[in-house]
Motif scaffolding. Sequence first.
Motif, PDB file in Angstrom:
ATOM      1  N   SER A  58       0.851  -1.185   0.000  1.00  0.00           N
ATOM      2  CA  SER A  58       0.000   0.000   0.000  1.00  0.00           C
ATOM      3  C   SER A  58       0.886   1.235   0.000  1.00  0.00           C
ATOM      4  O   SER A  58       2.053   1.172   0.377  1.00  0.00           O
ATOM      5  CB  SER A  58      -0.913   0.008   1.225  1.00  0.00           C
ATOM      6  OG  SER A  58      -0.150   0.093   2.414  1.00  0.00           O
ATOM      7  N   TYR A  59       0.305   2.319  -0.459  1.00  0.00           N
ATOM      8  CA  TYR A  59       1.022   3.588  -0.451  1.00  0.00           C
ATOM      9  C   TYR A  59       0.032   4.721  -0.271  1.00  0.00           C
ATOM     10  O   TYR A  59      -1.134   4.609  -0.643  1.00  0.00           O
ATOM     11  CB  TYR A  59       1.845   3.787  -1.729  1.00  0.00           C
ATOM     12  CG  TYR A  59       1.014   3.896  -2.988  1.00  0.00           C
ATOM     13  CD1 TYR A  59       0.592   5.140  -3.451  1.00  0.00           C
ATOM     14  CD2 TYR A  59       0.642   2.768  -3.697  1.00  0.00           C
ATOM     15  CE1 TYR A  59      -0.175   5.250  -4.594  1.00  0.00           C
ATOM     16  CE2 TYR A  59      -0.117   2.866  -4.842  1.00  0.00           C
ATOM     17  CZ  TYR A  59      -0.524   4.115  -5.291  1.00  0.00           C
ATOM     18  OH  TYR A  59      -1.288   4.216  -6.425  1.00  0.00           O
ATOM     19  N   GLU A  60       0.522   5.787   0.321  1.00  0.00           N
ATOM     20  CA  GLU A  60      -0.277   6.999   0.464  1.00  0.00           C
ATOM     21  C   GLU A  60       0.608   8.174   0.076  1.00  0.00           C
ATOM     22  O   GLU A  60       1.678   8.361   0.658  1.00  0.00           O
ATOM     23  CB  GLU A  60      -0.758   7.181   1.897  1.00  0.00           C
ATOM     24  CG  GLU A  60      -1.556   8.461   2.099  1.00  0.00           C
ATOM     25  CD  GLU A  60      -1.939   8.703   3.547  1.00  0.00           C
ATOM     26  OE1 GLU A  60      -2.586   9.735   3.789  1.00  0.00           O
ATOM     27  OE2 GLU A  60      -1.587   7.894   4.424  1.00  0.00           O
ATOM     28  N   SER A  68       4.185   7.465   1.961  1.00  0.00           N
ATOM     29  CA  SER A  68       4.288   6.451   3.004  1.00  0.00           C
ATOM     30  C   SER A  68       4.004   5.108   2.341  1.00  0.00           C
ATOM     31  O   SER A  68       2.926   4.893   1.795  1.00  0.00           O
ATOM     32  CB  SER A  68       3.273   6.716   4.119  1.00  0.00           C
ATOM     33  OG  SER A  68       3.247   5.631   5.019  1.00  0.00           O
ATOM     34  N   TRP A  69       5.006   4.223   2.360  1.00  0.00           N
ATOM     35  CA  TRP A  69       4.856   2.881   1.797  1.00  0.00           C
ATOM     36  C   TRP A  69       4.489   1.914   2.921  1.00  0.00           C
ATOM     37  O   TRP A  69       5.165   1.863   3.937  1.00  0.00           O
ATOM     38  CB  TRP A  69       6.157   2.433   1.138  1.00  0.00           C
ATOM     39  CG  TRP A  69       6.528   3.277  -0.045  1.00  0.00           C
ATOM     40  CD1 TRP A  69       7.423   4.306  -0.068  1.00  0.00           C
ATOM     41  CD2 TRP A  69       5.997   3.184  -1.361  1.00  0.00           C
ATOM     42  NE1 TRP A  69       7.473   4.846  -1.321  1.00  0.00           N
ATOM     43  CE2 TRP A  69       6.612   4.186  -2.147  1.00  0.00           C
ATOM     44  CE3 TRP A  69       5.051   2.353  -1.965  1.00  0.00           C
ATOM     45  CZ2 TRP A  69       6.329   4.368  -3.489  1.00  0.00           C
ATOM     46  CZ3 TRP A  69       4.771   2.544  -3.309  1.00  0.00           C
ATOM     47  CH2 TRP A  69       5.406   3.535  -4.057  1.00  0.00           C
ATOM     48  N   ASN A  70       3.412   1.175   2.744  1.00  0.00           N
ATOM     49  CA  ASN A  70       2.963   0.166   3.716  1.00  0.00           C
ATOM     50  C   ASN A  70       2.839   0.732   5.124  1.00  0.00           C
ATOM     51  O   ASN A  70       3.153   0.064   6.107  1.00  0.00           O
ATOM     52  CB  ASN A  70       3.906  -1.040   3.707  1.00  0.00           C
ATOM     53  CG  ASN A  70       3.906  -1.748   2.375  1.00  0.00           C
ATOM     54  OD1 ASN A  70       2.856  -1.953   1.770  1.00  0.00           O
ATOM     55  ND2 ASN A  70       5.081  -2.097   1.888  1.00  0.00           N
ATOM     56  N   GLY A  71       2.389   1.988   5.240  1.00  0.00           N
ATOM     57  CA  GLY A  71       2.172   2.612   6.532  1.00  0.00           C
ATOM     58  C   GLY A  71       3.446   3.062   7.229  1.00  0.00           C
ATOM     59  O   GLY A  71       3.408   3.462   8.388  1.00  0.00           O
TER      60      GLY A  71
END
Length: 76
Positions: free
Chosen positions: A7-9, A32-35
């Motif tokens: 996941s990414y944001e 932010s990769w993987n939280g």
Amino acid sequence: MAGKEFSYEIIKQVAVLSKSPKGWTKEVNVISWNGGTPKYDIRDWAPDHSKMGKGVTLSVEETAHLAKALQEEDLL
């Protein structure tokens, strides 16, 4: 790594460096990769950010070192 979930944001869009004729953009973002802890990231993105190309992810410290090195090369 094929099939591995991640996941990414995108926390902050810093700059669009270029745009291809197909609409993809090379961007500098804070992601932010993987939280995890947000990092600076340079990579190509599809117009809707649903797909991405390979890129480079840098910590804050690495980004500062890069900026300093570019300044010393009189590129900035």
